[in-house]
Motif scaffolding. Structure first.
Motif, PDB file in Angstrom:
ATOM      1  N   MET A  61      23.928 -19.967 -22.535  1.00  0.00           N
ATOM      2  CA  MET A  61      22.778 -18.955 -22.880  1.00  0.00           C
ATOM      3  C   MET A  61      23.255 -17.998 -23.917  1.00  0.00           C
ATOM      4  O   MET A  61      22.799 -17.594 -24.883  1.00  0.00           O
ATOM      5  CB  MET A  61      22.123 -18.186 -21.952  1.00  0.00           C
ATOM      6  CG  MET A  61      21.367 -19.502 -20.966  1.00  0.00           C
ATOM      7  SD  MET A  61      20.518 -18.472 -19.756  1.00  0.00           S
ATOM      8  CE  MET A  61      21.220 -19.171 -18.055  1.00  0.00           C
ATOM      9  N   LEU A  62      24.680 -17.449 -23.738  1.00  0.00           N
ATOM     10  CA  LEU A  62      25.299 -16.441 -24.700  1.00  0.00           C
ATOM     11  C   LEU A  62      25.554 -16.981 -25.942  1.00  0.00           C
ATOM     12  O   LEU A  62      25.172 -16.480 -26.840  1.00  0.00           O
ATOM     13  CB  LEU A  62      26.571 -16.103 -23.935  1.00  0.00           C
ATOM     14  CG  LEU A  62      27.164 -14.795 -24.378  1.00  0.00           C
ATOM     15  CD1 LEU A  62      26.383 -13.817 -23.984  1.00  0.00           C
ATOM     16  CD2 LEU A  62      28.480 -14.580 -23.571  1.00  0.00           C
ATOM     17  N   LEU A  63      25.885 -18.283 -25.916  1.00  0.00           N
ATOM     18  CA  LEU A  63      26.282 -19.223 -27.060  1.00  0.00           C
ATOM     19  C   LEU A  63      25.098 -19.265 -27.993  1.00  0.00           C
ATOM     20  O   LEU A  63      25.040 -19.474 -29.284  1.00  0.00           O
ATOM     21  CB  LEU A  63      26.997 -20.284 -26.957  1.00  0.00           C
ATOM     22  CG  LEU A  63      28.413 -20.127 -26.522  1.00  0.00           C
ATOM     23  CD1 LEU A  63      28.818 -21.550 -26.102  1.00  0.00           C
ATOM     24  CD2 LEU A  63      29.307 -19.387 -27.569  1.00  0.00           C
ATOM     25  N   GLU A  64      23.747 -18.987 -27.369  1.00  0.00           N
ATOM     26  CA  GLU A  64      22.398 -19.303 -28.021  1.00  0.00           C
ATOM     27  C   GLU A  64      21.992 -18.139 -28.882  1.00  0.00           C
ATOM     28  O   GLU A  64      21.613 -18.091 -29.819  1.00  0.00           O
ATOM     29  CB  GLU A  64      21.497 -19.686 -27.306  1.00  0.00           C
ATOM     30  CG  GLU A  64      21.649 -21.175 -26.695  1.00  0.00           C
ATOM     31  CD  GLU A  64      20.622 -21.521 -25.627  1.00  0.00           C
ATOM     32  OE1 GLU A  64      19.691 -20.741 -25.523  1.00  0.00           O
ATOM     33  OE2 GLU A  64      20.724 -22.657 -25.080  1.00  0.00           O
ATOM     34  N   ARG A  65      22.874 -17.177 -28.365  1.00  0.00           N
ATOM     35  CA  ARG A  65      22.440 -15.728 -29.012  1.00  0.00           C
ATOM     36  C   ARG A  65      23.389 -15.049 -29.919  1.00  0.00           C
ATOM     37  O   ARG A  65      23.209 -14.539 -30.705  1.00  0.00           O
ATOM     38  CB  ARG A  65      22.050 -14.712 -27.794  1.00  0.00           C
ATOM     39  CG  ARG A  65      20.796 -14.931 -27.142  1.00  0.00           C
ATOM     40  CD  ARG A  65      20.669 -13.636 -26.293  1.00  0.00           C
ATOM     41  NE  ARG A  65      21.446 -13.195 -25.447  1.00  0.00           N
ATOM     42  CZ  ARG A  65      21.514 -13.284 -24.174  1.00  0.00           C
ATOM     43  NH1 ARG A  65      20.472 -13.865 -23.294  1.00  0.00           N
ATOM     44  NH2 ARG A  65      22.533 -12.986 -23.443  1.00  0.00           N
ATOM     45  N   ARG A  66      24.580 -15.502 -29.483  1.00  0.00           N
ATOM     46  CA  ARG A  66      25.686 -15.033 -30.557  1.00  0.00           C
ATOM     47  C   ARG A  66      26.713 -16.063 -30.996  1.00  0.00           C
ATOM     48  O   ARG A  66      26.850 -17.209 -30.048  1.00  0.00           O
ATOM     49  CB  ARG A  66      26.654 -14.137 -29.808  1.00  0.00           C
ATOM     50  CG  ARG A  66      25.681 -12.728 -29.301  1.00  0.00           C
ATOM     51  CD  ARG A  66      26.469 -11.653 -28.852  1.00  0.00           C
ATOM     52  NE  ARG A  66      25.942 -10.656 -28.246  1.00  0.00           N
ATOM     53  CZ  ARG A  66      25.478  -9.626 -28.881  1.00  0.00           C
ATOM     54  NH1 ARG A  66      25.777  -9.202 -30.191  1.00  0.00           N
ATOM     55  NH2 ARG A  66      24.979  -8.491 -28.246  1.00  0.00           N
ATOM     56  N   THR A  67      27.269 -15.848 -32.079  1.00  0.00           N
ATOM     57  CA  THR A  67      28.274 -16.837 -32.699  1.00  0.00           C
ATOM     58  C   THR A  67      29.676 -16.755 -31.758  1.00  0.00           C
ATOM     59  O   THR A  67      29.842 -15.419 -31.123  1.00  0.00           O
ATOM     60  CB  THR A  67      28.369 -16.645 -34.218  1.00  0.00           C
ATOM     61  OG1 THR A  67      29.123 -15.470 -34.339  1.00  0.00           O
ATOM     62  CG2 THR A  67      27.161 -16.827 -34.740  1.00  0.00           C
ATOM     63  N   ARG A  68      30.406 -17.710 -31.971  1.00  0.00           N
ATOM     64  CA  ARG A  68      31.788 -17.542 -31.324  1.00  0.00           C
ATOM     65  C   ARG A  68      32.603 -16.227 -31.888  1.00  0.00           C
ATOM     66  O   ARG A  68      33.237 -15.520 -30.987  1.00  0.00           O
ATOM     67  CB  ARG A  68      32.461 -18.918 -31.556  1.00  0.00           C
ATOM     68  CG  ARG A  68      33.618 -18.986 -30.828  1.00  0.00           C
ATOM     69  CD  ARG A  68      33.763 -20.232 -29.961  1.00  0.00           C
ATOM     70  NE  ARG A  68      34.843 -20.224 -28.825  1.00  0.00           N
ATOM     71  CZ  ARG A  68      35.026 -20.782 -27.767  1.00  0.00           C
ATOM     72  NH1 ARG A  68      34.105 -21.702 -27.532  1.00  0.00           N
ATOM     73  NH2 ARG A  68      35.804 -20.593 -26.750  1.00  0.00           N
TER      74      ARG A  68
ATOM     75  N   LYS B  24      23.673 -30.681 -11.070  1.00  0.00           N
ATOM     76  CA  LYS B  24      24.919 -30.344 -11.183  1.00  0.00           C
ATOM     77  C   LYS B  24      25.565 -29.274 -12.002  1.00  0.00           C
ATOM     78  O   LYS B  24      26.277 -28.636 -12.050  1.00  0.00           O
ATOM     79  CB  LYS B  24      25.901 -31.767 -11.096  1.00  0.00           C
ATOM     80  CG  LYS B  24      26.153 -32.181  -9.765  1.00  0.00           C
ATOM     81  CD  LYS B  24      27.229 -33.236  -9.898  1.00  0.00           C
ATOM     82  CE  LYS B  24      27.442 -33.895  -8.658  1.00  0.00           C
ATOM     83  NZ  LYS B  24      28.186 -34.976  -8.311  1.00  0.00           N
ATOM     84  N   VAL B  25      25.067 -29.559 -13.559  1.00  0.00           N
ATOM     85  CA  VAL B  25      25.487 -28.664 -14.449  1.00  0.00           C
ATOM     86  C   VAL B  25      24.310 -27.796 -14.934  1.00  0.00           C
ATOM     87  O   VAL B  25      23.485 -28.308 -15.968  1.00  0.00           O
ATOM     88  CB  VAL B  25      25.940 -29.532 -15.647  1.00  0.00           C
ATOM     89  CG1 VAL B  25      26.770 -28.712 -16.917  1.00  0.00           C
ATOM     90  CG2 VAL B  25      26.918 -30.733 -15.114  1.00  0.00           C
ATOM     91  N   PRO B  26      24.063 -26.966 -14.327  1.00  0.00           N
ATOM     92  CA  PRO B  26      22.851 -25.819 -14.783  1.00  0.00           C
ATOM     93  C   PRO B  26      23.458 -25.394 -16.081  1.00  0.00           C
ATOM     94  O   PRO B  26      24.558 -25.078 -16.151  1.00  0.00           O
ATOM     95  CB  PRO B  26      22.561 -25.020 -13.630  1.00  0.00           C
ATOM     96  CG  PRO B  26      23.944 -25.025 -12.867  1.00  0.00           C
ATOM     97  CD  PRO B  26      24.529 -26.364 -13.139  1.00  0.00           C
TER      98      PRO B  26
END
Ligand SMILES: [Zn+2]
Length: 121
Positions: free
Chosen positions: A89-96, A81-83
């Protein structure tokens, strides 16, 4: 004409002979337990096919879950349900903060472009 060819087949016994040579592919019966009515639905699948985790209950069309032995399989619903989203994935590469900078840049660019279009029109 049709009658003669039918009789010929019967006399020759070809249909019987060919049936002996037929190799039936192995089958497996899988049992699905309905979580609504508690009844079991049996489905026959080719032995080399992977049985789906769920099937439609033949009694009330609700979801029935594949049984292995006397237990139903554990459905990995959270995963299904929550892939992992693009956002994750974006947050793994860049900070907020980086993302906010990028967003601001992009917004500035779009606004500038829209402004240009207005001037042009
Ligand atoms: Zn049912």
């Amino acid at each position: 004409m049709a009658d003669r060819s039918l009789r010929g087949m019967r006399l020759g016994g070809q249909s019987l002979q060919s049936e002996e040579g037929v190799v039936f592919s192995p089958r497996m019966t899988h049992t699905y337990l309905c979580s609504t009515c508690g009844k079991e639905t049996e489905m026959v699948f080719s032995a080399d096919a992977e049985a789906p985790d769920t099937w439609e209950c033949k009694f009330d069309s609700n979801e029935a879950i594949l049984m292995i032995g006397s237990d139903v399989v554990v459905l990995d619903r959270a995963e299904a349900k929550v892939p992992r989203s693009h956002w994750d994935m974006l947050l793994e590469r860049r900070t907020r903060a980086e993302l906010e900078d990028l967003l601001q840049e992009r917004l500035d660019y779009l606004r500038a472009r829209r402004g240009q279009q207005k001037i042009g029109a």
